[in-house]
Design an enzyme around this catalytic site. Structure first.
Site, PDB file in Angstrom:
ATOM      1  N   TYR A   1       0.738  -1.308   0.137  1.00 42.66           N
ATOM      2  CA  TYR A   1       0.100  -0.156  -0.104  1.00 42.66           C
ATOM      3  C   TYR A   1       0.882   1.365  -0.159  1.00 42.66           C
ATOM      4  CZ  TYR A   1      -4.867  -1.659   0.431  1.00 42.66           C
ATOM      5  OH  TYR A   1      -6.172  -2.060  -0.118  1.00 42.66           O
TER       6      TYR A   1
ATOM      7  N   GLU B   1       1.984   6.516  -6.850  1.00 39.36           N
ATOM      8  CA  GLU B   1       0.999   7.518  -7.542  1.00 39.36           C
ATOM      9  C   GLU B   1       1.288   8.834  -7.189  1.00 39.36           C
ATOM     10  OE1 GLU B   1      -2.735   5.901  -5.854  1.00 39.36           O
ATOM     11  OE2 GLU B   1      -1.896   3.766  -6.232  1.00 39.36           O
TER      12      GLU B   1
END
Length: 203
Positions: free
Chosen positions: A125, A132
């Site tokens: 994660y 991102e």
């Protein structure tokens, strides 16, 4: 997602470098990540996938947005290593997640897959989110320079939109949202794995 994983490995072995591997999996990534929109409907209508509709919609939409509105639209970021960072994180995560769902539906879930589903996210994660955010950040100068997707006044609709500012707001939105998702998964991990251990001991 296995197709994407194999594509990454083959491209790496052929090039001998991890730089710019995005081009080797660009088409399948766009296809499979866009296809994940169907999962939102599946969660909402069928209940086959036992996930939260809101969390599923947010995760899928954010990935589709990053795939098309950032990485596809801003060609200059496609060579960034941060793209590979989130692609690898997504790929491993989805292979594990869909394996988890498949074996669960077959009522034969190996402990290793359950453990991987509720453990590897601890690294994957943050890895994906870092990729991102770094990719969006890398896109900002090119978006500002080109005026991509921006609408300026005056116009007949009396409406303006600054895509550069919008991307900054998207980055800021990660601050409250990511910790919620992360701690939700940590809570799920404690609940699921501790229950599994108790069940094993009782046997």
């Amino acid at each position: 997602w296995l197709v994407i994983a194999v594509g990454l490995v083959r491209a790496y072995l052929a090039k001998g470098s991890y730089h710019s591997l995005y081009y080797s999996i660009e088409k399948p990534l766009k296809f499979f990540q866009t296809g994940a929109l169907l999962e939102v409907g599946i969660v909402l209508l069928s209940g086959i996938v036992p996930s939260s509709v809101v969390l599923t919609a947010f995760q899928v939409m954010s990935r589709v947005f990053l795939t098309w509105a950032v990485t596809h639209s801003v060609k200059e970021v496609q060579t960034e290593d941060s793209v590979l960072l989130f692609v690898v994180a997504w790929t491993i995560t989805e292979i594990i997640r869909y394996s988890f769902y498949t074996f669960s539906l077959l009522n034969h879930l190996p402990y290793l897959i359950k453990w991987a589903r509720y453990t590897l996210f601890i690294v994957l994660y943050p890895m994906g989110v870092s990729g991102e955010l770094l990719t969006i950040y890398a896109a900002l100068p090119f978006v500002r320079q080109s005026g991509l997707y921006s609408i300026s006044l005056p116009n007949k609709y009396n409406f303006s939109f600054d895509y550069y500012t919008f991307l900054i707001l998207v980055m800021i939105s990660y601050i409250p949202i990511f910790p919620q998702l992360y701690f939700h998964m940590l809570h799920q991990r404690r609940k699921v794995l501790s229950h599994t251990e108790e069940h094993r001991k009782s046997e």
